[in-house]
Design a protein around this motif. Structure first.
Motif, PDB file in Angstrom:
ATOM      1  N   VAL A  22      41.403  94.359  -3.636  1.00 15.66           N
ATOM      2  CA  VAL A  22      40.171  94.773  -4.316  1.00 15.66           C
ATOM      3  C   VAL A  22      39.243  95.534  -3.371  1.00 15.66           C
ATOM      4  CG1 VAL A  22      38.121  93.945  -5.565  1.00 15.66           C
ATOM      5  CG2 VAL A  22      40.349  92.827  -5.922  1.00 15.66           C
ATOM      6  N   PHE A  23      39.006  94.992  -2.192  1.00 18.24           N
ATOM      7  CA  PHE A  23      38.069  95.583  -1.240  1.00 18.24           C
ATOM      8  C   PHE A  23      38.419  97.028  -0.872  1.00 18.24           C
ATOM      9  CE2 PHE A  23      36.203  95.311   3.265  1.00 18.24           C
ATOM     10  CZ  PHE A  23      34.958  95.740   2.854  1.00 18.24           C
ATOM     11  N   PRO A  24      39.682  97.356  -0.577  1.00 27.18           N
ATOM     12  CA  PRO A  24      39.998  98.752  -0.257  1.00 27.18           C
ATOM     13  C   PRO A  24      39.651  99.719  -1.392  1.00 27.18           C
ATOM     14  CG  PRO A  24      41.797  97.348   0.435  1.00 27.18           C
ATOM     15  CD  PRO A  24      40.856  96.486  -0.370  1.00 27.18           C
ATOM     16  N   LYS A  25      39.792  99.277  -2.635  1.00 31.24           N
ATOM     17  CA  LYS A  25      39.421 100.136  -3.775  1.00 31.24           C
ATOM     18  C   LYS A  25      37.911 100.368  -3.817  1.00 31.24           C
ATOM     19  CE  LYS A  25      43.394  98.841  -6.523  1.00 31.24           C
ATOM     20  NZ  LYS A  25      43.917  98.070  -7.635  1.00 31.24           N
ATOM     21  N   ILE A  26      37.153  99.335  -3.468  1.00 31.75           N
ATOM     22  CA  ILE A  26      35.691  99.471  -3.419  1.00 31.75           C
ATOM     23  C   ILE A  26      35.308 100.451  -2.307  1.00 31.75           C
ATOM     24  CG2 ILE A  26      33.533  98.242  -2.930  1.00 31.75           C
ATOM     25  CD1 ILE A  26      34.880  95.737  -4.195  1.00 31.75           C
ATOM     26  N   VAL A  27      35.924 100.303  -1.151  1.00 28.89           N
ATOM     27  CA  VAL A  27      35.644 101.193  -0.019  1.00 28.89           C
ATOM     28  C   VAL A  27      35.967 102.638  -0.393  1.00 28.89           C
ATOM     29  CG1 VAL A  27      36.335 101.799   2.343  1.00 28.89           C
ATOM     30  CG2 VAL A  27      35.950  99.403   1.725  1.00 28.89           C
TER      31      VAL A  27
END
Length: 180
Positions: A22-27
């Motif tokens: 999830v976090f890489p998509k937010i970044v």
């Protein structure tokens, strides 16, 4: 949030899933200039175009199972396994590393061949407002021993309790053991 510093708080889920998926998509969606990962780990991939600042508290999770047996808390042991898998893959990708002690800085340099100038030491501390100018009167204090520890086997709390019990039974001074 009250500082006025721009930030994003999104996503949810089991931490390893959130961090790696999830976090890489937010970044990527927000195109951050800098991403700070404060928990010894970071996504293995997904930081193209963003600088990664990794905060490394210690490397105790890399100790052998003989030297540091698994925790009784399964969550702690799973976290250790996760960090052991992820950390070696991301430590070399960090643009900047922040650690809390010179000991950990030297450990990072010797284990991973990192350049000293990529690591900044910022010791853990508490703000001044935590300190009170008025002390509790001695008559209101009882004798105690404070241990700032947790359940992790490396904290050796079981031995502390056993030793404390021996001292209390022997001396009976009225001390209390406080484990924070």
């Amino acid at each position: 949030q009250s500082s006025g510093t721009p930030h994003v708080a999104l996503g949810w889920g089991f931490f390893p899933w959130w961090e790696q998926c999830v976090f890489p998509k937010i970044v990527k969606a927000y195109k951050f200039d800098v991403v700070i990962c404060p928990y010894n780990t970071a996504p293995i991939c997904g930081f193209k175009g963003s600088k990664l600042v990794l905060v490394v508290h210690d490397l105790i999770f890399l100790r052998s199972w003989e030297e540091l047996p698994p925790s009784k808390a399964h969550y702690q042991t799973l976290g250790r396994i996760y960090r052991r898998q992820v950390f070696p893959r991301i430590i070399g990708k960090a643009d900047r590393i922040i650690t809390v002690s010179e000991f950990t800085k030297l450990d990072l340099i010797s284990r991973f061949g990192l350049r000293p100038d990529t690591i900044t030491v910022i010791p853990n501390s508490i703000p001044d407002y935590w300190m009170s100018e008025r002390s509790l009167p001695l008559s209101n204090r009882g004798p105690y021993i404070l241990s700032v520890a947790g359940e992790a086997p490396s904290k050796n709390v079981h031995r502390l309790i056993a030793a404390f019990a021996r001292v209390v039974n022997h001396d009976n001074e009225g001390y209390k053991l406080v484990v924070a």
